[in-house]
Motif scaffolding. Structure first.
Motif, short mmCIF file in Angstrom:
data_model
loop_
_atom_site.label_atom_id
_atom_site.label_comp_id
_atom_site.label_asym_id
_atom_site.label_seq_id
_atom_site.Cartn_x
_atom_site.Cartn_y
_atom_site.Cartn_z
N LEU A 1 -1.57 7.07 5.57
CA LEU A 1 -2.38 5.67 5.20
C LEU A 1 -2.11 4.62 6.30
O LEU A 1 -3.26 4.31 7.19
CB LEU A 1 -1.25 5.18 4.38
N ASP A 2 -1.15 5.38 7.41
CA ASP A 2 -0.62 4.77 8.45
C ASP A 2 -2.66 4.56 10.03
O ASP A 2 -2.75 4.13 10.40
CB ASP A 2 0.87 4.69 9.53
N TRP A 3 -2.50 6.26 9.63
CA TRP A 3 -3.53 7.07 10.21
C TRP A 3 -4.93 6.19 10.09
O TRP A 3 -5.70 6.62 11.07
CB TRP A 3 -3.28 8.46 10.24
N PRO B 1 9.61 4.51 6.34
CA PRO B 1 9.57 4.68 7.21
C PRO B 1 8.96 3.38 8.34
O PRO B 1 9.74 3.55 9.43
CB PRO B 1 7.94 5.28 7.53
N ASP B 2 9.12 2.51 7.59
CA ASP B 2 8.86 0.89 8.67
C ASP B 2 10.17 0.53 8.85
O ASP B 2 9.92 -0.87 9.23
CB ASP B 2 7.75 0.28 7.45
N ALA B 3 10.63 0.81 8.54
CA ALA B 3 12.03 0.00 8.59
C ALA B 3 12.46 0.88 10.01
O ALA B 3 13.58 -0.22 10.38
CB ALA B 3 13.40 0.99 7.44
N THR C 1 9.87 8.29 12.64
CA THR C 1 9.92 8.02 11.35
C THR C 1 9.24 8.06 10.87
O THR C 1 8.42 8.58 9.51
CB THR C 1 10.53 6.59 10.21
N HIS C 2 7.80 8.39 11.53
CA HIS C 2 6.13 8.41 11.52
C HIS C 2 5.95 9.57 11.98
O HIS C 2 4.96 9.53 11.84
CB HIS C 2 5.70 7.21 12.26
N SER C 3 6.80 10.67 11.92
CA SER C 3 6.53 12.15 12.38
C SER C 3 6.57 13.21 10.83
O SER C 3 7.17 12.99 10.13
CB SER C 3 7.39 12.16 14.03
N ILE D 1 10.79 1.64 18.67
CA ILE D 1 10.91 2.45 18.38
C ILE D 1 9.92 2.99 16.94
O ILE D 1 9.56 4.00 16.69
CB ILE D 1 11.86 3.51 17.41
N HIS D 2 9.10 2.01 17.06
CA HIS D 2 7.88 1.94 15.86
C HIS D 2 7.04 2.57 15.43
O HIS D 2 6.47 2.79 16.73
CB HIS D 2 7.72 -0.39 15.02
N ARG D 3 6.68 3.46 14.21
CA ARG D 3 5.43 4.62 14.61
C ARG D 3 5.81 5.46 15.49
O ARG D 3 4.85 6.53 16.00
CB ARG D 3 4.00 4.05 15.46
N THR E 1 2.30 10.30 2.95
CA THR E 1 1.60 9.53 2.52
C THR E 1 1.47 8.15 3.21
O THR E 1 0.83 7.53 3.96
CB THR E 1 1.46 8.82 1.52
N HIS E 2 2.78 7.99 3.80
CA HIS E 2 3.02 6.83 5.06
C HIS E 2 2.48 7.42 5.93
O HIS E 2 1.83 6.33 6.54
CB HIS E 2 4.50 6.88 4.90
N LEU E 3 2.60 8.57 6.52
CA LEU E 3 1.66 8.80 7.65
C LEU E 3 -0.08 8.70 7.68
O LEU E 3 -0.98 8.16 7.89
CB LEU E 3 1.64 10.45 8.18
N GLY F 1 0.91 -0.76 0.47
CA GLY F 1 0.06 -0.21 0.03
C GLY F 1 0.85 1.05 0.12
O GLY F 1 1.13 2.58 -0.31
N HIS F 2 1.93 1.14 0.58
CA HIS F 2 3.19 2.67 1.44
C HIS F 2 3.58 2.58 -0.15
O HIS F 2 3.68 3.66 -1.04
CB HIS F 2 3.64 2.33 2.43
N THR F 3 3.92 1.74 -1.34
CA THR F 3 4.47 1.70 -2.40
C THR F 3 3.51 2.24 -3.58
O THR F 3 3.63 2.76 -4.20
CB THR F 3 5.05 0.16 -2.81
#
Ligand SMILES: [Zn+2]
Length: 188
Positions: free
Chosen positions: A103-105, A47-49, A61-63, A56-58, A99-101, A6-8
């Motif tokens: 979609l995760d949101w 960001p999901d790396a 890198t998710h900010s 530290i997930h979310r 878009t990563h933020l 989805g992120h890609t």
């Protein structure tokens, strides 16, 4: 929260929507995977790396802070190398990260606290829409249900983000087709 699929797709869509002058190499899918588009896909998924580092997930890198830092970094590096800060490139990559933020949101998150620390490091609050647009992904791959859960999640991501990417790609393809033949010849 969505998988890299989805992120890609979201990153590819941003890349295809942002290309001002379509390259003259043709209108096939392979031709549309330009370095900019591939960078957008990479930035949208990377960001999901942070899953590789425990606890530290979310967060960082998710900010939005990471989005702004990326923007500043691209402007600074391109400004230093070419003396012309690439603001459009910076904004495009910033949008891809954004878009990563988003979609995760919008995704499902069963791990407390749900959501992402969008205002890291200024606020510890985790933001989550509760919309659950994207099904959960099972990242513990050795679990027996992982295959079915992830196949279901991937199918939904393709169903939702596939058309978005397709519309962006077709828009770019139409632009390439509309280019005057002379312009195409010049840019070869
Ligand atoms: Zn994520």
């Amino acid at each position: 929260m969505p998988s890299p699929i989805g992120h890609t797709l979201a990153g590819l869509a941003v890349g295809w929507l942002s290309e001002v002058a379509p390259p003259a190499t043709g209108s096939r899918l392979r031709d549309s995977l330009t370095p900019l588009v591939l960078w957008c896909a990479f930035v949208a998924a990377i960001p999901d790396a942070d899953l590789l580092i425990p606890h530290i997930h979310r967060t960082a890198t998710h900010s939005v802070t990471a989005t702004v830092l990326l923007l500043i970094m691209v402007v600074a590096v391109t400004g230093k190398v070419t003396r012309h800060p690439a603001w459009t490139l910076a904004l495009t990559l910033g949008a891809a990260h954004g878009t990563h933020l988003l979609l995760d949101w919008l995704g499902t998150d069963h791990f407390p606290p749900p959501g992402l620390q969008m205002l890291w490091p200024f606020s510890p609050h985790f933001f989550h829409s509760g919309v659950d647009l994207f099904p959960p992904v099972e990242r513990r791959l050795l679990r027996p249900e992982a295959l079915s859960v992830n196949a279901y999640a991937a199918a939904w991501e393709l169903l939702i983000m596939g058309p978005v990417a397709l519309v962006a790609w077709r828009r770019r393809r139409r632009g390439a087709s509309a280019m005057p033949a002379q312009a195409k010849g010049q840019s070869r």
